[in-house]
Design a protein around this motif. Structure first.
Motif, PDB file in Angstrom:
ATOM      1  N   ALA A   1       0.847  -1.185   0.000  1.00 30.87           N
ATOM      2  CA  ALA A   1       0.000   0.000   0.000  1.00 30.87           C
ATOM      3  C   ALA A   1       0.885   1.238   0.000  1.00 30.87           C
ATOM      4  O   ALA A   1       1.824   1.352   0.795  1.00 30.87           O
ATOM      5  N   LYS A   2       0.580   2.170  -0.867  1.00 32.97           N
ATOM      6  CA  LYS A   2       1.375   3.393  -0.952  1.00 32.97           C
ATOM      7  C   LYS A   2       0.910   4.363   0.126  1.00 32.97           C
ATOM      8  O   LYS A   2      -0.290   4.476   0.396  1.00 32.97           O
ATOM      9  N   PRO A   3       1.839   5.070   0.748  1.00 32.77           N
ATOM     10  CA  PRO A   3       1.421   6.046   1.764  1.00 32.77           C
ATOM     11  C   PRO A   3       0.718   7.226   1.098  1.00 32.77           C
ATOM     12  O   PRO A   3       1.066   7.645   0.000  1.00 32.77           O
ATOM     13  N   ARG A   4      -0.303   7.726   1.774  1.00 34.44           N
ATOM     14  CA  ARG A   4      -1.054   8.856   1.229  1.00 34.44           C
ATOM     15  C   ARG A   4      -0.243  10.129   1.423  1.00 34.44           C
ATOM     16  O   ARG A   4       0.397  10.329   2.451  1.00 34.44           O
ATOM     17  N   LEU A   5      -0.317  10.999   0.438  1.00 39.73           N
ATOM     18  CA  LEU A   5       0.444  12.236   0.501  1.00 39.73           C
ATOM     19  C   LEU A   5      -0.268  13.304   1.333  1.00 39.73           C
ATOM     20  O   LEU A   5       0.358  14.172   1.914  1.00 39.73           O
ATOM     21  N   ARG A   6      -1.586  13.242   1.357  1.00 42.37           N
ATOM     22  CA  ARG A   6      -2.335  14.239   2.115  1.00 42.37           C
ATOM     23  C   ARG A   6      -3.628  13.602   2.618  1.00 42.37           C
ATOM     24  O   ARG A   6      -4.039  12.563   2.141  1.00 42.37           O
TER      25      ARG A   6
END
Length: 183
Positions: free
Chosen positions: A152-157
């Protein structure tokens, strides 16, 4: 004579002063004067010359290459050229044989894969005819190894971020009330 400086002046000789030669100072001043009057023209001329050189450089290289080719043709030795051609042909033949061998191996692998797929389809059809279901729900191990779960990619905002809202941070902003034009 206690106050007088020591050295050559005591003997009545003057200390030589280093002066710039007249032709150097005149040349320097005339060059400066010329650049003050015609500096922009000189700069423009240099830019034009550089542009012309860039445009003519490929043509000049072609002319030099032709001249070198003419010299090379005068030194031409047919025996040496024949040997080079034979060596190049042998090298090409070797590369072609390697490519053909690799292509044959690849074609053989493809045939094996196609045969396996055909057998699986026949087996699936037979299973379907027997009432066991059309396709197997279990995937082969090869496909399971290839498909790995993605991280899972980390959310930027955060989800409530809106770039049009500025730094106020969400629900607390309300636009000002618009009223009709007063007069």
């Amino acid at each position: 004579m206690g106050d007088a400086p020591q050295g050559n002046q005591e003997q009545g000789q003057e200390v030589p002063v280093n002066q710039n030669p007249q032709f150097v100072t005149e040349t320097f001043s005339s060059v400066i004067e010329f650049l003050q009057q015609y500096g922009w023209f000189v700069l423009f001329g240099i830019v034009v010359l550089i542009y012309i050189k860039v445009k003519l450089d490929p043509h000049i290289r072609r002319v030099k290459k032709k001249a070198e080719d003419v010299i090379e043709q005068k030194k031409f030795d047919p025996d040496v050229a024949q040997r080079r051609m034979e060596q190049m042909e042998r090298a090409r033949q070797r590369l072609q044989e390697q490519h053909d061998a690799e292509a044959a191996r690849y074609a053989e692998k493809q045939k094996i894969k196609e045969e396996e797929k055909r057998k699986l389809k026949i087996e699936d059809w037979e299973n379907h005819q027997e009432g066991k279901g059309y396709r197997s729900k279990v995937k082969p191990k090869e496909e399971q190894d290839i498909k790995k779960p993605l991280k899972a990619k980390p959310r930027l905002r955060t989800n409530d971020y809106n770039p049009l809202m500025g730094d106020m941070g969400g629900a607390s902003f309300r636009p000002p009330r618009r009223s009709g034009g007063g007069g």
